[in-house]
Design an enzyme around this catalytic site. Structure first.
Site, mmCIF file in Angstrom:
data_model
loop_
_atom_site.group_PDB
_atom_site.id
_atom_site.type_symbol
_atom_site.label_atom_id
_atom_site.label_comp_id
_atom_site.label_asym_id
_atom_site.label_seq_id
_atom_site.Cartn_x
_atom_site.Cartn_y
_atom_site.Cartn_z
ATOM 1 N N ASP B 11 22.353 4.023 27.933
ATOM 2 C CA ASP B 11 22.594 3.352 26.657
ATOM 3 C C ASP B 11 23.719 2.349 26.879
ATOM 4 O OD1 ASP B 11 22.662 2.789 23.853
ATOM 5 O OD2 ASP B 11 24.266 4.242 23.565
ATOM 6 N N SER B 12 23.872 1.399 25.956
ATOM 7 C CA SER B 12 24.995 0.474 26.047
ATOM 8 C C SER B 12 26.331 1.190 25.872
ATOM 9 C CB SER B 12 24.867 -0.614 24.978
ATOM 10 O OG SER B 12 24.849 -0.010 23.700
ATOM 11 N N CYS B 74 18.587 3.205 24.121
ATOM 12 C CA CYS B 74 19.309 2.149 23.409
ATOM 13 C C CYS B 74 18.243 1.246 22.821
ATOM 14 C CB CYS B 74 20.167 1.383 24.414
ATOM 15 S SG CYS B 74 20.891 -0.158 23.783
ATOM 16 N N GLU B 153 31.972 3.625 14.461
ATOM 17 C CA GLU B 153 32.983 3.751 15.512
ATOM 18 C C GLU B 153 34.402 3.794 14.938
ATOM 19 O OE1 GLU B 153 32.027 0.926 18.603
ATOM 20 O OE2 GLU B 153 30.531 2.330 19.370
ATOM 21 N N CYS B 185 18.695 2.168 15.777
ATOM 22 C CA CYS B 185 19.917 2.078 16.580
ATOM 23 C C CYS B 185 20.444 3.499 16.706
ATOM 24 C CB CYS B 185 20.940 1.175 15.894
ATOM 25 S SG CYS B 185 22.554 1.149 16.713
ATOM 26 N N HIS B 187 23.198 4.695 16.880
ATOM 27 C CA HIS B 187 24.404 5.029 16.099
ATOM 28 C C HIS B 187 24.079 5.453 14.666
ATOM 29 C CE1 HIS B 187 27.103 3.297 19.116
ATOM 30 N NE2 HIS B 187 28.112 3.719 18.399
#
Lengths: 266, 266
Positions: B11-12, B74, B153, B185, B187
């Site tokens: 993943d990034s 990702c 984040e 995504c 996240h």
């Protein structure tokens, strides 16, 4: 060193274009080479080791392009990477921290100074150290405000949501009655209005770009490196990601002509 | 190929850890090597060319580690980089797009499907294409929601500001009465609650991690590559930035033990 050599300026992305503009305004005969590291942007949540590595790679590239001076137009790189660059590169290397701190010291009356920036910049303590370097008796309030960059990049500079975020982030600074606030990230001038309306008109906002450009002029004068050819300056832009995206996004933020942008891959 | 070889997942950054958890749950005997490209995160606003280059570098690293399968955990890399990886790497390569799209197709009743993701993911059209691949007669509403990642984040998953941002972003999807929403995504599952409360309980949220893990199991079965040694699996983590930051930030997001993290610099 040839006086007609260009000045090298770099940033993690596009924010440093504000510095290009300020330098070009005060030094219109100086050629400039700008590199925006958009393939690895942002630096503000990355480690010192990684930011040092990136800053060195870019500085070596600029040295290969025969620059006579390097300007680190990125607060995170100025906080974490500039010492490594200064150790290796035998040229004048200017960062944004010193000029920003000196401008704040000149402006504050009540000695309560605020600093906002990325987590990397604030946690590095670079502004706090620069402000206290001469034993100044100050109260410094430093607050990381990492959401400001994505909000600017989303084009939400005038959104009420950005104002609410600013109110959360700046609450402590208001409570501590700072009279001067350092905008410790080259993206923040784009939301100056919002920050000012939250902090109140009395609080002076310090944007390092102009102060930095002034110090660049002084350094070139002192070292007798001013370009006095009288010729019209050229600005060459490099980006580590797509030049098309660089031009599109950059020109939305600032009135510079970015059509002359090349790609550089590290 | 040795059946006992590990599965490679990348993943990034940290979001792909949700995929690690899902794969480990359904395939507890499979060793896993995970790489989070935290030195260059995020991918979601970068060009196809750059995301392809990063995806290939990481995939070659995983192949050197003798992985028997690669999972691109990702969405931006699955949208922009996976074709290049599949052309070069002669192993099964799974991404998040297919499993997410198939799960959405299974769940929708009114054929109005929403997709949210980074600008790169949405602009690539990868989900839109995957959903329509078999001539499905659908209405697809795809919206970029780039601020969700920095909000997660920043630890603002429960903030009223995140809810307001969600209301702005999701307005059009609500108006178009979608009954299924793909969280495009890795996240976004961390703010599932906020998204669900804005969209309403009736809207099914599709998180690709479980579907992807199921397809990984099927692929290993089909190709007779299941690890049936019965031994306890090990998970090795790599990060391109600081392992300390990786462990700290990662363990705040997900209950995995990330103390076994090494650095890999490309």
């Amino acid at each position: 060193m040839n006086k007609n050599n260009p000045i090298g300026i770099f940033d993690s992305g596009l924010g440093g274009l504000t510095v290009v503009k300020a330098v070009h305004k005060i030094l219109p005969s100086e050629d400039i080479i700008y590199l925006g590291d958009t393939a690895r942007v942002p630096y503000g949540n990355k480690s010192r080791e990684t930011v040092e590595r990136y800053s060195l790679e870019i500085s070596r590239f600029l040295v290969d392009k025969n620059v006579k001076m390097i300007i680190v137009a990125c607060n995170s790189a100025s906080s974490l990477g500039i010492d490594a660059v200064r150790r290796e590169i035998k040229l004048p290397v200017l960062g944004v921290i010193g000029p920003g701190a000196r401008t704040a010291l000149k402006n504050t009356k009540n000695k309560n100074i605020g600093v906002i920036g990325t987590r990397a910049t604030i946690n590095s303590g670079a502004y706090q150290k620069a402000l206290k370097d001469n034993g100044n008796n100050l109260n410094i309030y430093a607050v990381p405000t990492p959401l400001f960059v994505p909000l600017v990049e989303e084009g939400w500079s005038d959104s009420p949501i950005t104002r609410e975020v600013a109110e959360v982030y700046l609450k402590e600074l208001k409570k501590n009655k700072i009279d001067t606030l350092i905008l410790g990230c080259t993206h923040y001038p784009f939301i100056k209005k919002v920050i000012s309306s939250v902090m109140g008109d009395d609080v002076i906002l310090v944007d390092s770009a102009d102060a930095l450009a002034g110090e660049a002029l002084q350094t070139l004068q002192k070292t007798d490196q001013l370009n006095n050819s009288g010729s019209k300056a050229s600005i060459q832009y490099y980006t580590t990601d797509s030049p098309v995206i660089f031009k599109e996004t950059g020109e939305r933020l600032i009135d510079l002509d970015l059509s002359n942008t090349k790609q550089m891959i590290f």
